[in-house]
Write a protein that holds these residues in place. Structure first.
Motif, PDB file in Angstrom:
ATOM      1  N   VAL A   4       0.839  -1.198   0.000  1.00 45.70           N
ATOM      2  CA  VAL A   4       0.000   0.000   0.000  1.00 45.70           C
ATOM      3  C   VAL A   4       0.873   1.246   0.000  1.00 45.70           C
ATOM      4  O   VAL A   4       1.843   1.341   0.762  1.00 45.70           O
ATOM      5  CB  VAL A   4      -0.920   0.000   1.232  1.00 45.70           C
ATOM      6  N   LEU A   5       0.546   2.202  -0.866  1.00 49.80           N
ATOM      7  CA  LEU A   5       1.296   3.457  -0.936  1.00 49.80           C
ATOM      8  C   LEU A   5       0.720   4.507   0.003  1.00 49.80           C
ATOM      9  O   LEU A   5       1.460   5.344   0.528  1.00 49.80           O
ATOM     10  CB  LEU A   5       1.287   3.983  -2.374  1.00 49.80           C
ATOM     11  N   ARG A   6      -0.591   4.470   0.173  1.00 46.39           N
ATOM     12  CA  ARG A   6      -1.250   5.446   1.050  1.00 46.39           C
ATOM     13  C   ARG A   6      -2.114   4.693   2.053  1.00 46.39           C
ATOM     14  O   ARG A   6      -3.191   4.212   1.721  1.00 46.39           O
ATOM     15  CB  ARG A   6      -2.113   6.423   0.231  1.00 46.39           C
ATOM     16  N   GLU A   7      -1.641   4.599   3.268  1.00 48.21           N
ATOM     17  CA  GLU A   7      -2.397   3.910   4.313  1.00 48.21           C
ATOM     18  C   GLU A   7      -3.655   4.712   4.650  1.00 48.21           C
ATOM     19  O   GLU A   7      -3.647   5.933   4.685  1.00 48.21           O
ATOM     20  CB  GLU A   7      -1.540   3.747   5.563  1.00 48.21           C
ATOM     21  N   SER A   8      -4.735   3.991   4.909  1.00 44.81           N
ATOM     22  CA  SER A   8      -5.969   4.636   5.353  1.00 44.81           C
ATOM     23  C   SER A   8      -6.055   4.575   6.869  1.00 44.81           C
ATOM     24  O   SER A   8      -5.414   3.739   7.512  1.00 44.81           O
ATOM     25  CB  SER A   8      -7.192   3.947   4.747  1.00 44.81           C
TER      26      SER A   8
END
Length: 304
Positions: A4-8
């Motif tokens: 994942v590049l952008r964690e939520s």
């Protein structure tokens, strides 16, 4: 495993008797219009991760981005029920927007079932939406009044099957089995993405079995027939610009075998005052999995 590049981050909010799970990306203090993502039938909010990762850093840093698990899906806890109703999704969406963005117009994206919901919602609440994106939310074939009794009987049969446990979803022995199921449904889905999605699309129970995070009651058909005339009247009241995106695989032909076609869907879209139609090549119904970079560029251009 997919990286994942952008964690939520996750929050839980109480909406209409449901404990809703909401994923957040982007900049909550951003000044650009918030982006709200609605998933489809038997899917979850995490399904949008690949598309969010494909968005440019400039786009993401300008705005808050949220996706949520509909009632009866993912990590959203809803009251016990034996069937689900389309108007409840609209009510949930209205409550969610009032909670997070009261009095503010948002950019709204919906896929499949979520695409149908956001179209109907925007026709009812056009002032709440600045730009609208429908990803293969085609609606249903035209129904005839003569089908109504049979449809009601089908619903009653579905309720009985639900009460007898006949609608239960198939369990899997491990997450790898869930990933294999995802790849069987979508032949374009690579192993690393399937492995990642499996961890969010299903969960392990106390018995060690993995089960899809979707209430089996979603399999019960609604008792009322689809009234295309009402749908078209709603479409006429969609005042924000609409971007309708479909995949090159033509899911409608696969599902309805000629009883409902892309040509009919395109004719319905003519009821929307401002509509732009785009086709993503080398993609199936799960276009946000198959071509997330292409979809991300389309969204950025349209929403900017």
């Amino acid at each position: 495993m997919y990286q994942v590049l952008r964690e939520s981050t996750s929050t839980f909010v109480s909406l209409r008797g449901c404990r809703y799970h909401v994923r957040h990306w982007g900049n909550p203090a951003g000044t650009a219009t918030p982006l709200v993502l609605a998933h489809g039938w038997m899917d979850v909010a995490a399904s949008y991760q690949f598309m969010v990762d494909a968005l440019s850093e400039a786009f993401v840093q300008q705005r808050p981005i949220i996706a949520f698990d509909w009632r009866g899906y993912g990590l959203t806890a809803s009251p016990p029920t034996d069937s689900y109703w389309l108007p409840d999704y609209l009510g949930d969406l209205d409550a969610l927007l009032d909670h997070f963005y009261p009095g503010q117009a948002i950019d709204l994206v919906g896929h499949s079932m979520g695409g149908n919901v956001v179209m109907m919602y925007t026709g009812a609440r056009p002032e709440r939406v600045r730009r609208l994106v429908n990803l293969e939310g085609f609606g249903l074939p035209v129904s005839r009044p003569s089908q109504a009794p049979g449809r009601m009987a089908q619903w009653l049969d579905g309720l009985k099957a639900q009460s007898e446990g006949k609608n239960e979803l198939k369990p899997y022995t491990d997450a790898a089995g869930v990933a294999a199921r995802l790849m069987k449904t979508n032949h374009r889905l690579p192993q690393n993405k399937a492995d990642w999605l499996a961890q969010h699309w299903a969960s392990e129970g106390s018995d060690g079995q993995w089960r899809i995070l979707g209430d089996s009651a979603h399999k019960v058909s609604n008792p009322y027939i689809y009234r295309v005339e009402e749908t078209l009247e709603t479409y006429k009241r969609i005042t924000p610009p609409l971007l309708a995106v479909e995949a090159s695989d033509d899911s409608l032909s696969q599902w309805w075998k000629g009883t409902y076609t892309l040509a009919e869907y395109h004719e319905r879209l003519q009821s929307v005052p401002q509509v732009r139609l785009e086709v993503i090549q080398d993609a199936g119904h799960m276009m946000h999995h198959d071509q997330p970079e292409v979809l991300a560029r389309l969204l950025e251009e349209f929403l900017s």
